[in-house]
Design a protein around this motif. Structure first.
Motif, PDB file in Angstrom:
ATOM      1  N   SER A 222       0.834  -1.206   0.000  1.00 38.72           N
ATOM      2  CA  SER A 222       0.000   0.000   0.000  1.00 38.72           C
ATOM      3  C   SER A 222       0.865   1.251   0.000  1.00 38.72           C
ATOM      4  CB  SER A 222      -0.923  -0.010   1.222  1.00 38.72           C
ATOM      5  OG  SER A 222      -1.822  -1.105   1.176  1.00 38.72           O
ATOM      6  N   SER A 223       1.949   1.207   0.803  1.00 43.86           N
ATOM      7  CA  SER A 223       2.856   2.354   0.828  1.00 43.86           C
ATOM      8  C   SER A 223       3.539   2.533  -0.527  1.00 43.86           C
ATOM      9  CB  SER A 223       3.902   2.156   1.927  1.00 43.86           C
ATOM     10  OG  SER A 223       3.284   2.034   3.201  1.00 43.86           O
ATOM     11  N   GLN A 224       3.977   1.402  -1.114  1.00 43.01           N
ATOM     12  CA  GLN A 224       4.621   1.485  -2.426  1.00 43.01           C
ATOM     13  C   GLN A 224       3.650   2.007  -3.482  1.00 43.01           C
ATOM     14  OE1 GLN A 224       6.541  -2.159  -3.569  1.00 43.01           O
ATOM     15  NE2 GLN A 224       7.518  -2.420  -1.576  1.00 43.01           N
ATOM     16  N   TRP A 225       2.401   1.530  -3.399  1.00 45.04           N
ATOM     17  CA  TRP A 225       1.406   1.981  -4.385  1.00 45.04           C
ATOM     18  C   TRP A 225       1.145   3.477  -4.246  1.00 45.04           C
ATOM     19  CZ3 TRP A 225      -3.595   4.032  -4.093  1.00 45.04           C
ATOM     20  CH2 TRP A 225      -4.299   4.035  -5.295  1.00 45.04           C
ATOM     21  N   ALA A 226       1.052   3.933  -2.996  1.00 43.57           N
ATOM     22  CA  ALA A 226       0.821   5.359  -2.779  1.00 43.57           C
ATOM     23  C   ALA A 226       2.000   6.179  -3.287  1.00 43.57           C
ATOM     24  CB  ALA A 226       0.586   5.628  -1.291  1.00 43.57           C
TER      25      ALA A 226
END
Length: 446
Positions: A222-226
């Motif tokens: 999720s952090s990488q996607w954001a």
């Protein structure tokens, strides 16, 4: 917070299996005994002591001669004359020979009895304490009933064992499948779910560990996607902002073309306009990529595409003091992403120009093949190192001592290889006598 499901230990599961197994075997034995009693009460079988009773009756009869028993006589017997000849018997073969041995030598077996009559004849009787069929035909055709009945009990116990083992296997296998399902979903990056419970403590401990792993991976992705979304938004904003200065550069260059300038200035202005248009196409491509769209495949004339490639790279070659030699033998058309492919092929040509010494030559050739078409780029540089031949098309790979990577970030040949693959083509790097060579082959069915 959801209430955690109750789990039992694997030891309890196995102990319960053992108890259920024992209970099934006891139940099977009880049914076996009840059926045995019913068969006996129905007169289908004799009990084990009947054979002994019949033997005692023969031995205690007050008769001078042997009286032949009826068909319901269970023991094995043989009546011998004084000279050893068999006068009467209800057996033959090996069993008869065994009785003859008992006649010749007094037996010490409690299940073998003998009696000698007044006429000199001797009867040898061998009896067994076991249940037998009442029907003499069944006794002759089948093994002793007691053996069959014990075999039936053994078969029942084996069935109980197999049945309960398969039940345990099915239950444990169903719980084990949870691990495969969780692994498949995690592998597919479908992380928005809750890892189920198996109901067995040891299994649940492993599943809880997988749940922690899923949560950590979900948080990380999720952090990488954001972060990726933020980078894409920044790239889109920068690409959009680049359109204005590029438009100004191209517009002013076009205005200067209308002026009466020297020929060399006109040539440089044409180069500025051409490359400004090229940069605007790259910006448009960036905007399309950031918005999730992509250039469509369109039917494009191959000779015209090759000429445009030569025109766009010739200015770079002249600025670097390199002679660009081209040979266009392409024919027909193909369905391609024109801007993407021109950018990819331009990266390959630019790579060759940058690694060719000033005053050298780069050769660009397009030709038709039996099953497609081909673009060949050859330079007069130092050639590819052994590592570069295997890794130069990898993303961000710059460790090429033979072809200096100063000022580069390892994306040019990688992008070219990606676009060629998208077009179902093949990019091959090799060395030749003059330097490095890149061969790009495409199939005809594009």
């Amino acid at each position: 917070m959801a209430k955690k499901q109750r789990s039992v230990s694997l030891t309890f599961v196995l102990l319960r299996f053992a108890v259920v197994m024992l209970g099934c075997m006891l139940l099977c034995g009880l049914v076996w005994m009840l059926c045995f009693t019913q068969l006996r009460n129905a007169g289908i079988i004799y009990q084990g002591y009947v054979s002994n009773q019949q033997t005692e009756r023969i031995l205690t009869e007050d008769t001078k001669n042997f009286i032949s028993p009826g068909a319901d006589f269970l023991p094995e017997y043989a009546l011998f004359a004084p000279d050893g000849n068999v006068l009467e018997s209800n057996v033959e073969g090996k069993k008869l020979e065994t009785l003859r041995e008992f006649f010749l030598q007094a037996p010490d077996d409690v299940h073998v009895s003998r009696r000698t009559y007044a006429d000199g004849s001797t009867v040898i009787i061998q009896w067994y304490f076991r249940s037998e069929f009442v029907n003499p035909i069944l006794r002759n055709l089948l093994p002793p009933f007691e053996y069959l009945w014990l075999a039936a009990l053994g078969a029942g116990w084996v069935f109980c064992l197999i049945f309960n083992t398969l039940r345990l296997r099915r239950r444990l296998a169903a719980r084990l499948r949870l691990f495969g399902e969780v692994s498949d979903r995690v592998g597919a990056q479908e992380l928005d779910f809750t890892v189920p419970h198996a109901g067995i403590r040891e299994y649940d401990q492993a599943l809880d560990a997988m749940e922690h792993m899923r949560e950590a991976l979900y948080s990380s992705l999720s952090s990488q996607w954001a972060a990726q979304q933020e980078r894409e938004a920044e790239i889109a904003a920068l690409a959009h902002d680049l359109k204005t200065p590029l438009t100004l550069i191209g517009g002013n260059a076009e205005l200067l073309l209308d002026e009466n300038l020297p020929e060399n200035c006109q040539r440089m202005l044409n180069t500025i306009v051409l490359n400004s248009d090229r940069a605007k196409r790259y910006v448009a491509s960036l905007l399309e990529t950031s918005s999730g769209t992509d250039e469509t495949f369109e039917n494009t004339a191959l000779p015209a595409m090759f000429d445009e490639l030569c025109l766009s790279t010739n200015a770079l070659a002249q600025a670097s003091g390199i002679f660009l030699h081209s040979q266009n033998s392409l024919e027909g058309s193909a369905r391609i992403q024109k801007d993407h492919l021109l950018r990819a092929l331009g990266n390959v040509v630019q790579n060759a120009i940058e690694h060719t010494p000033e005053g050298g030559s780069v050769y660009l050739e397009g030709c038709m093949l039996a099953n497609g078409w081909q673009i060949t780029v050859r330079d007069e540089g130092p050639g590819f190192s052994r590592a570069a031949l295997h890794h130069a098309t990898e993303r961000l790979w710059c460790d090429d001592t033979a072809r200096s990577s100063d000022g580069h970030n390892g994306l040019g040949l990688w992008f070219a290889a990606q676009v060629v693959t998208t077009h179902s083509g093949q990019l091959e790097l090799k060395n030749c006598e003059s330097g490095g060579m890149a061969v790009i082959k495409f199939r005809r069915n594009l």
